[in-house]
Scaffold this active site. Structure first.
Site, mmCIF file in Angstrom:
data_model
loop_
_atom_site.group_PDB
_atom_site.id
_atom_site.type_symbol
_atom_site.label_atom_id
_atom_site.label_comp_id
_atom_site.label_asym_id
_atom_site.label_seq_id
_atom_site.Cartn_x
_atom_site.Cartn_y
_atom_site.Cartn_z
ATOM 1 N N LYS A 1 0.805 -1.211 0.000
ATOM 2 C CA LYS A 1 0.000 0.000 0.000
ATOM 3 C C LYS A 1 0.839 1.263 0.000
ATOM 4 O O LYS A 1 0.338 2.331 -0.291
ATOM 5 C CB LYS A 1 -0.992 -0.015 1.164
ATOM 6 C CG LYS A 1 -0.400 0.157 2.535
ATOM 7 C CD LYS A 1 -1.516 0.234 3.565
ATOM 8 C CE LYS A 1 -0.932 0.351 4.968
ATOM 9 N NZ LYS A 1 -1.952 0.254 6.012
ATOM 10 N N ARG A 2 2.088 1.140 0.336
ATOM 11 C CA ARG A 2 2.939 2.333 0.296
ATOM 12 C C ARG A 2 3.214 2.745 -1.134
ATOM 13 O O ARG A 2 3.551 3.880 -1.409
ATOM 14 C CB ARG A 2 4.266 2.081 1.016
ATOM 15 C CG ARG A 2 4.148 2.249 2.504
ATOM 16 C CD ARG A 2 5.490 2.448 3.146
ATOM 17 N NE ARG A 2 5.706 3.843 3.488
ATOM 18 C CZ ARG A 2 6.657 4.261 4.327
ATOM 19 N NH1 ARG A 2 7.467 3.394 4.871
ATOM 20 N NH2 ARG A 2 6.802 5.530 4.588
#
Length: 493
Positions: free
Chosen positions: A254-255
């Site tokens: 998700k980064r």
RNA sequence: GUCCCCUUCGUCUAGUGGCCUAGGACACCGGGUUUUCAUCCCGGCAACAGGGGUUCGAAACCCCUAGGGGACGCCA
């Protein structure tokens, strides 16, 4: 051949991940292709991180995609309960068996000792792992410590030499030396089982015939196989799917990429298109047709057609496919209905209206003021961030720090966000109104807008995160080197 | 660091020893249709990681090298 039963076993410790849906899809297809069952089991053995909200999110996201389960929470079958936190008695019975037959042992080592051990092993550049310290404890020593209530874990014993060989349905034979395998903790000091233990016990008791999971599990398969042997059980067939990747080829995270199913829902993707897209990651219809429904995929499914290279999750192709679905599958009536349900969901409108009402003079002001709530990506440029005292570099920094703060937040609520933003503004030695300026622009595309905090809450963390990231990019981006320096500064804040 | 897995156009992939001068799709670039744009249609660009074997014949089988990824937690 016994009945085919597969499962998806998500852990409710965060956002509903597209990777979970991906693995669920293949498990469901495989089971249904063979007239079998697809089971959903909640692996909530991590007491610290598991939440009810996350569980609800995962269940509803899977349903949204149409990935319903034949057995599981809300659909009880003969093998429940389907939540590991409700199966404690089962695990204690089973660990007793292993303790009695000598294939597991109690370990009283403190976390401190283990940290030290690991640090030393890292320094010596040797394979990190448990050194077998408590293996040499005598029966009476062990009993005394137990009687004194000394905290301890239970670990599994590992063969001293040789190789573990197993068949992977896609890769053929895989062999891993036992020397590579750690004496895995099976029961934590809080009495809860670890993944490895609960997973094997449950897969056996739930009569799972085929374990289809991500490639990240290949290296721990020997532990699982050994547990089956310790219990005298027949192991299921194993199949390791390739991992979904970021554009830079690392494991989807998700980064670097939106990974929450909620994000795709909030962006207005159709569930059937997203599911179809996941189906073409590593798999093709025998006909070569790229557009297919879940039932079509189940009808023609053939696991041997899975290709092994880790596919990059390519939003551009998803966009094309989604557009194709909208054009070809929705009548005008359906479009109207589904768009309205998406854009004007009552809960969402109820949140937005109070913000708009006080700022508009005519209904015709609504679209330009509140349009960003339903927009996908915003049209912004570096010029949008022009400000009398804050330059682009400073804006990017503010956005990056805010992003990290938001990501670190356990729960997204109004007060928490407000406190964090005020604290950050103070660290930057900026007035809150100046500090918030870049955020206004990043989130709404405009310098004048509804409250930032409310907007983050309404947009949802996934969209907010994506917009802030986009804004940083527009501002010239942050290089890896800069990011490192910033991260250091951030930690010292 | 150790071990494991993987490797065909930029991306998703077809390919199971001869149908391969390597096919399709996205993206990109041209052209046509459309009052614009999009859609739609037509065309183009573009890949078997490298080296060595096996074979009459290798993208495919084997070995080595390189590259990528993953795992090494009282997380899952």
């Amino acid at each position: 051949m016994n009945k085919v039963r597969t499962r998806i076993a998500p852990s409710p410790t965060g956002d509903p991940h597209v990777g979970t849906a991906y693995i669920a899809l293949f498990n469901r297809c495989f089971a249904h292709q063979h007239g079998g069952e697809f089971v959903l089991r909640i692996e909530d053995t991590d007491q610290q991180r598991s939440t009810d909200k996350s569980e609800q999110d995962i269940l509803s996201s899977l349903k949204w995609l149409g990935l319903t389960w034949d057995e599981g929470p809300g659909c009880e079958g003969d093998f429940g309960p389907y939540r590991q936190s409700e199966r404690s008695d089962i695990y204690s019975d089973h660990i007793q068996q292993l303790l009695e037959n000598g294939s597991a042992f109690r370990c009283f080592c403190t976390p401190e000792r283990l940290d030290e051990l690991r640090a030393q092993q890292m320094q010596d550049k040797s394979q990190p792992g448990y050194d077998g310290h408590c293996l040499s404890l005598s029966q009476s020593e062990c009993e005394n410590k137990c009687a004194a209530d000394e905290p301890h874990v239970i670990r599994m014993k590992i063969p001293g030499s040789g190789e573990c060989e197993f068949e992977d349905m896609l890769r053929g034979g895989v062999s891993i030396a036992w020397s590579q395998i750690d004496m895995q903790v099976l029961i934590k000091s809080d009495g809860m089982p670890t993944y490895h233990f609960a997973n094997v016990v449950d897969d056996h008791l739930m009569e799972i015939s085929h374990v289809i999971r991500g490639e990240e599990w290949i290296n721990s398969t020997p532990k699982h196989i050994l547990l089956y042997q310790h219990f005298g059980w027949e192991a299921p067939a194993f199949c390791h799917m390739p991992l979904l990747r970021n554009p830079d080829k690392s494991k989807l995270s998700k980064r670097k990429n939106p990974t929450s199913i909620r994000y795709y829902e909030a962006m207005g993707y159709l569930p059937e298109a997203l599911l179809n897209y996941l189906g073409m990651m590593g798999w093709t219809m025998p006909s070569g047709e790229e557009k297919f429904s879940l039932s079509e995929m189940e009808a023609s499914f053939d696991i041997s057609r899975v290709s092994l290279g880790g596919p990059i999750f390519d939003i551009e192709k998803l966009d094309w496919l989604n557009g194709k679905y909208i054009r070809e599958e929705l009548t005008d009536e359906e479009f109207t209905k589904r768009f309205a349900a998406w854009a004007f969901a009552p809960e969402k409108v109820a949140q937005i209206v109070p913000l708009l009402k006080q700022r508009v003079e005519r209904f015709s002001d609504v679209a330009s003021l509140g349009g960003f709530f339903i927009d996908g990506s915003l049209e912004i440029s570096e010029a949008s961030f022009a400000h009398k005292t804050i330059d682009s570099a400073q804006s990017a920094k503010i956005l990056q720090f805010t992003l990290w703060k938001l990501e670190a937040l356990e729960q997204l609520d109004r007060d928490a966000v407000e406190v964090e933003l005020h604290a950050l503004a103070a660290k930057f030695e900026l007035k809150i109104r100046d500090f918030l300026f870049p955020l206004f622009v990043a989130l709404s595309g405009k310098a004048v807008s509804t409250s930032v905090i409310e907007s983050i809450l309404i947009l949802g963390i996934d969209i907010a995160r994506a917009r802030i990231r986009q804004a940083i990019l527009v501002l010239g981006g942050i290089s890896k080197k800069q990011a490192k320096a910033l991260e250091k500064e951030f930690c010292n804040f």
